[in-house]
Design a protein around this motif. Structure first.
Motif, PDB file in Angstrom:
ATOM      1  N   ALA A 158      48.509  41.092  55.923  1.00 32.94           N
ATOM      2  CA  ALA A 158      47.598  40.001  55.570  1.00 32.94           C
ATOM      3  C   ALA A 158      46.811  40.336  54.304  1.00 32.94           C
ATOM      4  N   GLN A 159      46.415  41.597  54.155  1.00 34.19           N
ATOM      5  CA  GLN A 159      45.697  42.011  52.944  1.00 34.19           C
ATOM      6  C   GLN A 159      46.588  41.887  51.705  1.00 34.19           C
ATOM      7  N   LEU A 160      47.859  42.249  51.849  1.00 33.93           N
ATOM      8  CA  LEU A 160      48.790  42.115  50.732  1.00 33.93           C
ATOM      9  C   LEU A 160      49.039  40.638  50.413  1.00 33.93           C
ATOM     10  N   ALA A 161      49.126  39.818  51.448  1.00 32.97           N
ATOM     11  CA  ALA A 161      49.301  38.380  51.225  1.00 32.97           C
ATOM     12  C   ALA A 161      48.106  37.806  50.476  1.00 32.97           C
ATOM     13  N   ALA A 162      46.904  38.279  50.804  1.00 30.14           N
ATOM     14  CA  ALA A 162      45.692  37.799  50.127  1.00 30.14           C
ATOM     15  C   ALA A 162      45.648  38.249  48.672  1.00 30.14           C
TER      16      ALA A 162
ATOM     17  N   LEU B   7      48.245  38.355  46.661  1.00 32.93           N
ATOM     18  CA  LEU B   7      49.233  37.648  45.844  1.00 32.93           C
ATOM     19  C   LEU B   7      48.620  36.593  44.923  1.00 32.93           C
ATOM     20  N   PRO B   8      47.734  35.694  45.426  1.00 32.02           N
ATOM     21  CA  PRO B   8      47.135  34.719  44.500  1.00 32.02           C
ATOM     22  C   PRO B   8      46.242  35.366  43.450  1.00 32.02           C
ATOM     23  N   LEU B   9      45.638  36.510  43.777  1.00 31.16           N
ATOM     24  CA  LEU B   9      44.829  37.223  42.786  1.00 31.16           C
ATOM     25  C   LEU B   9      45.715  37.739  41.652  1.00 31.16           C
ATOM     26  N   VAL B  10      46.883  38.262  42.012  1.00 27.97           N
ATOM     27  CA  VAL B  10      47.838  38.722  41.001  1.00 27.97           C
ATOM     28  C   VAL B  10      48.336  37.538  40.174  1.00 27.97           C
ATOM     29  N   GLU B  11      48.652  36.452  40.852  1.00 28.30           N
ATOM     30  CA  GLU B  11      49.214  35.280  40.174  1.00 28.30           C
ATOM     31  C   GLU B  11      48.243  34.685  39.162  1.00 28.30           C
ATOM     32  N   ASP B  12      46.951  34.775  39.447  1.00 20.69           N
ATOM     33  CA  ASP B  12      45.940  34.185  38.557  1.00 20.69           C
ATOM     34  C   ASP B  12      45.408  35.171  37.521  1.00 20.69           C
ATOM     35  N   CYS B  13      45.816  36.430  37.610  1.00 19.88           N
ATOM     36  CA  CYS B  13      45.259  37.469  36.738  1.00 19.88           C
ATOM     37  C   CYS B  13      45.769  37.302  35.310  1.00 19.88           C
ATOM     38  N   GLU B  14      44.865  37.397  34.348  1.00 21.56           N
ATOM     39  CA  GLU B  14      45.231  37.267  32.935  1.00 21.56           C
ATOM     40  C   GLU B  14      44.799  38.474  32.118  1.00 21.56           C
TER      41      GLU B  14
ATOM     42  N   GLY C 214      44.855  47.342  38.256  1.00 21.57           N
ATOM     43  CA  GLY C 214      43.957  47.663  39.354  1.00 21.57           C
ATOM     44  C   GLY C 214      44.389  47.007  40.655  1.00 21.57           C
ATOM     45  N   LEU C 215      44.784  45.747  40.577  1.00 27.29           N
ATOM     46  CA  LEU C 215      45.268  45.035  41.765  1.00 27.29           C
ATOM     47  C   LEU C 215      46.533  45.697  42.299  1.00 27.29           C
ATOM     48  N   GLU C 216      47.415  46.092  41.386  1.00 32.33           N
ATOM     49  CA  GLU C 216      48.654  46.760  41.797  1.00 32.33           C
ATOM     50  C   GLU C 216      48.354  48.082  42.492  1.00 32.33           C
ATOM     51  N   GLY C 217      47.433  48.865  41.915  1.00 36.52           N
ATOM     52  CA  GLY C 217      47.089  50.148  42.507  1.00 36.52           C
ATOM     53  C   GLY C 217      46.474  50.009  43.886  1.00 36.52           C
ATOM     54  N   GLU C 218      45.620  49.013  44.050  1.00 36.81           N
ATOM     55  CA  GLU C 218      44.989  48.780  45.355  1.00 36.81           C
ATOM     56  C   GLU C 218      46.023  48.357  46.393  1.00 36.81           C
ATOM     57  N   ALA C 219      46.939  47.483  46.015  1.00 41.91           N
ATOM     58  CA  ALA C 219      47.978  47.040  46.941  1.00 41.91           C
ATOM     59  C   ALA C 219      48.893  48.197  47.317  1.00 41.91           C
ATOM     60  N   ALA C 220      49.245  49.030  46.346  1.00 47.63           N
ATOM     61  CA  ALA C 220      50.105  50.181  46.623  1.00 47.63           C
ATOM     62  C   ALA C 220      49.428  51.148  47.583  1.00 47.63           C
ATOM     63  N   GLN C 221      48.130  51.352  47.411  1.00 46.67           N
ATOM     64  CA  GLN C 221      47.401  52.251  48.302  1.00 46.67           C
ATOM     65  C   GLN C 221      47.400  51.726  49.733  1.00 46.67           C
ATOM     66  N   ARG C 222      47.168  50.431  49.893  1.00 44.69           N
ATOM     67  CA  ARG C 222      47.189  49.832  51.236  1.00 44.69           C
ATOM     68  C   ARG C 222      48.561  49.992  51.881  1.00 44.69           C
ATOM     69  N   TYR C 223      49.587  49.770  51.113  1.00 52.07           N
ATOM     70  CA  TYR C 223      50.962  49.896  51.618  1.00 52.07           C
ATOM     71  C   TYR C 223      51.256  51.338  52.033  1.00 52.07           C
ATOM     72  N   PHE C 224      50.929  52.308  51.176  1.00 51.55           N
ATOM     73  CA  PHE C 224      51.228  53.702  51.499  1.00 51.55           C
ATOM     74  C   PHE C 224      50.351  54.225  52.637  1.00 51.55           C
ATOM     75  N   ASP C 225      49.196  53.617  52.848  1.00 52.53           N
ATOM     76  CA  ASP C 225      48.378  53.995  53.999  1.00 52.53           C
ATOM     77  C   ASP C 225      49.107  53.752  55.315  1.00 52.53           C
ATOM     78  N   ARG C 226      50.074  52.841  55.324  1.00 53.27           N
ATOM     79  CA  ARG C 226      50.831  52.515  56.547  1.00 53.27           C
ATOM     80  C   ARG C 226      52.246  53.091  56.524  1.00 53.27           C
TER      81      ARG C 226
END
Length: 281
Positions: A82-86, A88-95, A102-114
């Motif tokens: 659910a956190q990764l799904a949330a 996605l729109p932040l990545v899509e709107d990022c300019e 930073g968004l990529e690094g945070e998502a990768a950390q959440r993924y590797f935590d599991r």
């Protein structure tokens, strides 16, 4: 078709590659260099790479809850999904490229935590706590580093085959000797191809504790026998047939980097409005 031959150290670090005659499209590469020189244009392509990465990381976790509901912590994996799904729109709107990283690094950390929860067999020999790269400090990281090196080399060869320069990227900035665009392209394939392959090698007992050796500096490397087993399994994985999510055509995993490189080239030429990431499910 020319044969691309790559050479690696025992740690899986790329050394050299032999290739046939290069016939790159000059106009295509000029467009690539112009995009790389523009922060805004680079961000538009980098967004697609990271969208694919975060989307696919989410579905690796979702797939585990579906396939092994009695063996994985479903609630924890669903929470991270659910956190990764949330994200996605932040990545899509990022300019902004730095914000995107930073968004990529945070998502990768959440993924590797599991990630350790996805290891279902040989838990004494294969324990993942965090990502360690240079050098890898445990058996799981040794496999991940080797798989990423192989995938990066495949992506570099695919980009050259599509007429692009693998050393000039949009997300990963150019550095001497770094195949930045290959690193960009492999982002969306890390979890679904490299990570799932590593998990399969562990869970299907293709590799075991005897296939690793620890060096004096703490680095953990595959033995010669382990590398042979790993590479044989990698080649088998690349022959597996899937349906490409964008083209809706059947092809083997080994062709996916080349197809994505072709789609990237078509986008740069203006044949496609937006680069279509590899969305796996």
């Amino acid at each position: 078709m020319p044969v691309d031959l790559s050479f690696y150290t025992p740690r899986g670090r790329f050394l050299a590659r032999t290739v046939g005659e290069e016939r790159g499209n000059v106009l295509l590469r000029q467009t690539q260099y112009a995009v790389a020189a523009s922060e805004a244009l680079s961000c538009s392509y980098a967004r697609s790479f990271i969208l694919g990465k975060v989307y696919n990381a989410r579905w690796v976790l979702e797939r585990a809850t579906r396939d092994h509901p009695q063996r994985v912590p479903v609630d924890e994996l669903k929470q991270t999904s659910a956190q990764l799904a949330a994200a996605l729109p932040l990545v899509e709107d990022c300019e902004d490229l730095e914000q995107l990283r930073g968004l990529e690094g945070e998502a990768a950390q959440r993924y590797f935590d599991r990630f350790n929860a996805l290891i279902l067999q040989q838990n004494d020999a294969f324990v993942f706590t965090c990502r360690s790269r240079r050098p890898p400090l445990d058996n799981v990281n040794a496999l991940l580093s080797f798989a990423y090196s192989l995938l990066a080399s495949d992506c570099a060869a695919a980009l050259e085959g599509a007429g692009l320069d693998p050393y000039v990227g949009f997300l990963h900035r150019a550095r001497p000797g770094r195949r930045s665009l290959a690193l960009d392209l492999m982002e969306e394939l890390r979890t679904v191809l490299a990570d799932r392959f590593v998990l399969s090698c562990i869970n299907q007992k293709v590799l075991n504790a005897k296939h690793f050796e620890k060096q004096e500096n703490g680095a953990v490397l595959l033995t010669e026998e382990g590398r042979r087993a790993f590479l044989n399994a990698w080649q088998q994985k690349k022959r597996e047939v899937i349906t490409h999510p964008f083209l809706k055509e059947k092809l083997c995993w080994g062709l996916v980097p080349y197809v994505q490189a072709l789609l990237l080239a078509r986008t740069l030429r203006g044949d496609l409005d937006v680069y279509p990431p590899f969305f796996w499910k």
